[in-house]
Enzyme design. Sequence first.
Site, PDB file in Angstrom:
ATOM      1  N   HIS A  55       0.849  -1.187   0.000  1.00 14.71           N
ATOM      2  CA  HIS A  55       0.000   0.000   0.000  1.00 14.71           C
ATOM      3  C   HIS A  55       0.886   1.238   0.000  1.00 14.71           C
ATOM      4  CE1 HIS A  55      -2.504  -3.275   1.409  1.00 14.71           C
ATOM      5  NE2 HIS A  55      -3.556  -2.560   1.028  1.00 14.71           N
ATOM      6  N   ASP A  98      -7.443 -10.238   0.757  1.00 11.86           N
ATOM      7  CA  ASP A  98      -7.280  -8.835   0.385  1.00 11.86           C
ATOM      8  C   ASP A  98      -6.696  -8.017   1.541  1.00 11.86           C
ATOM      9  OD1 ASP A  98      -9.392  -8.252   2.141  1.00 11.86           O
ATOM     10  OD2 ASP A  98     -10.823  -7.806   0.557  1.00 11.86           O
ATOM     11  N   SER A  99      -6.707  -6.712   1.407  1.00 10.60           N
ATOM     12  CA  SER A  99      -6.117  -5.815   2.410  1.00 10.60           C
ATOM     13  C   SER A  99      -6.757  -5.934   3.779  1.00 10.60           C
ATOM     14  CB  SER A  99      -6.234  -4.369   1.932  1.00 10.60           C
ATOM     15  OG  SER A  99      -5.592  -4.215   0.696  1.00 10.60           O
TER      16      SER A  99
END
EC number: 2.3.1.251
Length: 182
Positions: A55, A98-99
Amino acid sequence: MTQYFRALAFFLLLVPATAMACDGWPSWARGACQRVDQIWNEGGNDLYLTGYSWHNRAMYSSDKIRSFNELAWGGGLGKSIYDEDGDWQGLYAMAFLDSHSDIEPIAGYGFQKIGRIGADTRLGIGYTVFLTSRSDIMSRVPFPGILPLVSAGYRDATLYATYIPGGKGNGNVLFMFGRWEF
């Protein structure tokens, strides 16, 4: 448990569509259908392994960065060919964390122009068109996307990367995964 059934149904709906004949398709779509049919029927088998998402630190607070899962473990299967121009084209289906550590299914098509560096080494640049489903976007309703795709490969192994754009506080993620041709 419902999300897992939705993900399974999502992938199963894609399989029969690629295996059908292209005769009944409109002329403007017949070429794409024939290529997908070629990949599906003549392509080699691929194993995909996911593992890392980064990120962009300039787009999130340090607290938010710490809350993200950047070990996007997962995997999938695919079929691919090197076409008459030496370019790579493939179909794939994967699922990964996912995140937010939720399972994200994805299925799509990828294309890359390939540059060869010697007999066994190659670099690629292209795109992927896909359907995915996320718990934080549209409550898991599948949605389409298109992203850039770069790669470096040696023999049967290829490392891919894509960048998911966004604004302040969303997106801006470098996602990396690998493919093994078998």
